[in-house]
Design a protein around this motif. Structure first.
Motif, mmCIF file in Angstrom:
data_model
loop_
_atom_site.group_PDB
_atom_site.id
_atom_site.type_symbol
_atom_site.label_atom_id
_atom_site.label_comp_id
_atom_site.label_asym_id
_atom_site.label_seq_id
_atom_site.Cartn_x
_atom_site.Cartn_y
_atom_site.Cartn_z
ATOM 1 N N UNK A 206 0.961 45.726 13.727
ATOM 2 C CA UNK A 206 0.624 47.150 13.948
ATOM 3 C C UNK A 206 -0.561 47.285 14.898
ATOM 4 N N UNK A 207 -1.550 46.420 14.719
ATOM 5 C CA UNK A 207 -2.745 46.487 15.576
ATOM 6 C C UNK A 207 -2.380 46.142 17.022
ATOM 7 N N UNK A 208 -1.606 45.088 17.189
ATOM 8 C CA UNK A 208 -1.185 44.679 18.538
ATOM 9 C C UNK A 208 -0.351 45.798 19.180
ATOM 10 N N UNK A 209 0.544 46.399 18.368
ATOM 11 C CA UNK A 209 1.379 47.507 18.865
ATOM 12 C C UNK A 209 0.508 48.626 19.405
ATOM 13 N N UNK A 210 -0.513 49.003 18.637
ATOM 14 C CA UNK A 210 -1.348 50.137 19.066
ATOM 15 C C UNK A 210 -2.092 49.777 20.358
ATOM 16 N N UNK A 211 -2.610 48.542 20.421
ATOM 17 C CA UNK A 211 -3.368 48.124 21.610
ATOM 18 C C UNK A 211 -2.472 48.138 22.850
#
Ligand SMILES: COc1cccc(COC(=O)c2cn[nH]c2)c1
Length: 241
Positions: free
Chosen positions: A152-157
């Protein structure tokens, strides 16, 4: 062009959150399409088993390769395609950086493989490397229970850098870890009221003197970076020792 994001996980509901907020908007206006998959859909036993004991002994369980391989066949395909980026979040991955996010923001397809237990049978990663462009990435030196939160964090970045996603692209230029800031941490930010609970906005920011404001901001970025992230400062940082 539309970016397709796939998530393979035994907890696919983690990714329901992608239907709301900024990402929801991107999905709506066709910039991004999101597909979450339950890895257990590619098991064939009554208990829908995805794990087994580690060869060579040791504590915990390892994710079996079979379900991953069958899921890959159906979701991605059986022909090599280097334009597909497959991401394995892992504590033993390479540090994920803003430049990696920048590169991934131009990908057509990204498939996130969310490990659980002690990890995934290494042959899954080896097989994926023979087929697609693989990234084993770490978000930091700590251990999560699985790759979902990292995905999820990578997706947002990544998605916030997709052209057309952010309303105001200028805001991307000035923030920390972007080239515009010379790799320095972002200076402190303030807005109204000028005085709040006995705390005032630094006067220089209210002076209207753009040269002084720029200097104050640069000095603050340097001070913060030296204080908190000496690893980001190269030796001759231009700050007198
Ligand atoms: C692939 O195998 C595993 C095993 C255990 C946990 C995870 C999830 O990733 C992390 O814990 C992580 C990612 N960056 N920093 C920590 C993956």
């Amino acid at each position: 062009m539309t970016m397709r994001l796939d998530y393979l996980s035994i907890f696919p509901a983690y990714f329901d959150v992608l239907d709301i907020s900024l990402l929801g908007k991107a999905a709506v206006n066709g910039l991004v399409e999101v597909h979450a998959h339950d890895l257990r859909d590619w098991t064939h036993d009554r208990h829908r088993t995805v794990d087994d004991t580690p060869c060579g002994g040791g504590a915990g369980m390892v994710m079996k390769p079979d379900p991953w391989g069958e899921a890959f066949d159906e979701i991605i395909g059986t022909e090599p395609d280097s334009s597909v980026h497959v991401i394995f979040p892992s504590p033993s991955g390479a540090p994920f950086t803003q430049s990696a996010a920048q590169e991934l923001s131009s990908a057509v397809r990204i498939v996130f493989c969310c490990g659980r237990y002690e990890g995934i049978d290494h042959r899954v990663i080896d097989y994926a490397r023979s087929m697609w462009t693989v990234h084993e990435v770490s978000l930091g030196d700590y251990v999560l229970n699985g790759g979902e939160v990292a995905a999820l964090a990578i997706t947002e970045a990544v998605v916030r850098l997709v052209p057309g996603f952010m309303g105001n692209p200028e805001s991307l230029a000035e923030e920390s870890f972007s080239a515009g800031q010379d790799g320095l941490l972002e200076y402190p930010l303030f807005t109204r009221p000028v005085s709040w609970r006995g705390l005032d906005v630094p006067e220089v920011l209210m002076s209207g003197h753009h040269g002084r404001i720029a200097k104050w901001r640069r000095d603050e970025s340097v001070r913060l970076t030296c204080e908190r992230r000496p690893d980001l400062t190269d030796s001759d940082f231009g700050v007198p020792h």
